[in-house]
Design an enzyme around this catalytic site. Structure first.
Site, PDB file in Angstrom:
ATOM      1  N   GLY A  81      41.279  46.546  54.350  1.00  0.00           N
ATOM      2  CA  GLY A  81      41.934  46.692  53.047  1.00  0.00           C
ATOM      3  C   GLY A  81      41.868  48.061  52.405  1.00  0.00           C
ATOM      4  CD  GLU A  92      35.938  45.887  49.402  1.00  0.00           C
ATOM      5  OE1 GLU A  92      36.662  46.377  50.291  1.00  0.00           O
ATOM      6  OE2 GLU A  92      35.367  44.797  49.512  1.00  0.00           O
ATOM      7  CG  ASP A  93      40.333  45.762  49.614  1.00  0.00           C
ATOM      8  OD1 ASP A  93      39.161  45.459  49.301  1.00  0.00           O
ATOM      9  OD2 ASP A  93      41.012  45.086  50.409  1.00  0.00           O
ATOM     10  CG  ASP A 151      38.012  37.844  43.852  1.00  0.00           C
ATOM     11  OD1 ASP A 151      38.315  37.691  42.662  1.00  0.00           O
ATOM     12  OD2 ASP A 151      38.231  36.967  44.717  1.00  0.00           O
ATOM     13  CB  THR A 153      32.553  41.876  49.716  1.00  0.00           C
ATOM     14  OG1 THR A 153      33.286  40.678  49.993  1.00  0.00           O
ATOM     15  CG2 THR A 153      32.679  42.835  50.878  1.00  0.00           C
ATOM     16  CG  LEU A 154      31.761  45.889  46.728  1.00  0.00           C
ATOM     17  CD1 LEU A 154      32.614  46.302  45.543  1.00  0.00           C
ATOM     18  CD2 LEU A 154      31.370  47.116  47.559  1.00  0.00           C
ATOM     19  CG  PHE A 211      46.324  36.627  46.304  1.00  0.00           C
ATOM     20  CD1 PHE A 211      44.994  36.419  46.640  1.00  0.00           C
ATOM     21  CD2 PHE A 211      47.172  37.174  47.254  1.00  0.00           C
ATOM     22  CE1 PHE A 211      44.522  36.741  47.908  1.00  0.00           C
ATOM     23  CE2 PHE A 211      46.718  37.499  48.521  1.00  0.00           C
ATOM     24  CZ  PHE A 211      45.382  37.282  48.840  1.00  0.00           C
ATOM     25  NE  ARG A 225      45.561  44.182  56.664  1.00  0.00           N
ATOM     26  CZ  ARG A 225      44.493  43.699  56.032  1.00  0.00           C
ATOM     27  NH1 ARG A 225      44.095  44.223  54.905  1.00  0.00           N
ATOM     28  NH2 ARG A 225      43.819  42.688  56.541  1.00  0.00           N
TER      29      ARG A 225
HETATM   30  P1  IMP Z   1      34.648  39.376  46.870  1.00  0.00           P
HETATM   31  O1  IMP Z   1      33.620  39.358  47.933  1.00  0.00           O
HETATM   32  O2  IMP Z   1      34.916  38.011  46.308  1.00  0.00           O
HETATM   33  O3  IMP Z   1      34.395  40.397  45.780  1.00  0.00           O
HETATM   34  O4  IMP Z   1      36.020  39.699  47.543  1.00  0.00           O
HETATM   35  C1  IMP Z   1      36.360  40.894  48.011  1.00  0.00           C
HETATM   36  C2  IMP Z   1      37.360  40.741  49.134  1.00  0.00           C
HETATM   37  O5  IMP Z   1      38.237  39.621  48.971  1.00  0.00           O
HETATM   38  C3  IMP Z   1      38.238  41.944  49.156  1.00  0.00           C
HETATM   39  O6  IMP Z   1      37.704  42.950  49.970  1.00  0.00           O
HETATM   40  C4  IMP Z   1      39.539  41.395  49.714  1.00  0.00           C
HETATM   41  O7  IMP Z   1      39.502  41.450  51.115  1.00  0.00           O
HETATM   42  C5  IMP Z   1      39.570  39.962  49.282  1.00  0.00           C
HETATM   43  N1  IMP Z   1      40.421  39.770  48.093  1.00  0.00           N
HETATM   44  C6  IMP Z   1      40.018  39.385  46.860  1.00  0.00           C
HETATM   45  N2  IMP Z   1      41.049  39.296  46.010  1.00  0.00           N
HETATM   46  C7  IMP Z   1      42.140  39.644  46.721  1.00  0.00           C
HETATM   47  C8  IMP Z   1      43.543  39.753  46.376  1.00  0.00           C
HETATM   48  O8  IMP Z   1      44.004  39.518  45.247  1.00  0.00           O
HETATM   49  N3  IMP Z   1      44.366  40.133  47.382  1.00  0.00           N
HETATM   50  C9  IMP Z   1      43.929  40.413  48.639  1.00  0.00           C
HETATM   51  N4  IMP Z   1      42.634  40.332  48.992  1.00  0.00           N
HETATM   52  C10 IMP Z   1      41.754  39.931  48.041  1.00  0.00           C
HETATM   53 MG    MG Z   2      38.210  43.925  51.590  1.00  0.00          MG
END
Ligand code: IMP
Ligand code: MG
Length: 181
Positions: free
Chosen positions: A42, A98-99, A102, A106-107, A153, A166
């Site tokens: 991403g 990071e893209d 959410d 992940t972070l 989303f 992408r």
């Molecule tokens: P987290 O671990 O919930 O913070 O999610 C982070 C990951 O979820 C990102 O690196 C994305 O790969 C994916 N993600 C979360 N929201 C979106 C979105 O709106 N579109 C696409 N990917 C998303």
């Molecule tokens: Mg990601």
């Protein structure tokens, strides 16, 4: 199909913001080495565009890939390291690029994992922040934020829906998710 995507952040807006973030990083790490760690897939466009705008410091690039275990376990924050960095980061200035953040799972995972390796400094840089979606306890501090967005989303500029979209030059909202057979 492109007609299902509504532009949320245009390519021009992204470019302007990328330059601003790059200027902040350039100031913070003036005349130092800095390693950008992009999260595959991403963050690739963001990381590459950002890296070309950073001036006055020595920029290095590396990649990492993580995967969450899927929707049913996402609240447990189960993250898998799919591809590790190619080099040691001990005593280096590291910026995770990071893209989108959410839930924060992940972070939180990446920060914890990279901190174990004793970098000189570790900062977090995200293009998009869905602030309202952060899970309790995931109070990870983001040092450089591109845009704060609503809980929608989004796709494009690296972000995907089922590996699609992408390559769009802008960030858009998927209006209607069409199920593929
Ligand atoms: P987290 O671990 O919930 O913070 O999610 C982070 C990951 O979820 C990102 O690196 C994305 O790969 C994916 N993600 C979360 N929201 C979106 C979105 O709106 N579109 C696409 N990917 C998303
Ligand atoms: Mg990601």
């Amino acid at each position: 199909m492109l007609e299902e995507i509504e532009i949320l952040i245009s390519n021009e807006e992204i470019s302007t913001r990328v330059k601003e973030i790059a200027r902040q990083i350039s100031e913070d790490f003036y005349e130092e080495d800095v390693l950008l760690v992009g999260t595959l897939k991403g963050a690739i466009y963001y990381m590459i565009d950002l890296s070309r705008e950073i001036q006055g410091c020595n920029v290095f690039l590396d990649f990492i890939k993580v995967r969450s275990y899927g929707k049913e376990t996402i609240s447990s924050g189960q993250i898998n390291l799919d591809l590790d960095l190619s080099e040691d980061i001990t005593n280096k200035n590291v910026i995770i690029v990071e893209d989108i953040i959410d839930t924060g799972n992940t972070l939180v995972y990446l920060k914890e994992e990279l901190m174990k390796r004793n970098p000189k400094s570790l900062k977090i840089c995200v293009l998009l922040d869905k602030k309202d979606r952060r899970l309790q306890g995931n109070d990870v501090f983001v040092d450089y934020t591109g845009f704060t967005i609503e809980d929608k989303f989004v796709v494009g500029y690296g972000l995907d829906y089922d590996q699609q979209y992408r390559t769009l030059p802008y960030v858009g909202v998927v209006k209607k998710l069409v199920k593929k057979d």
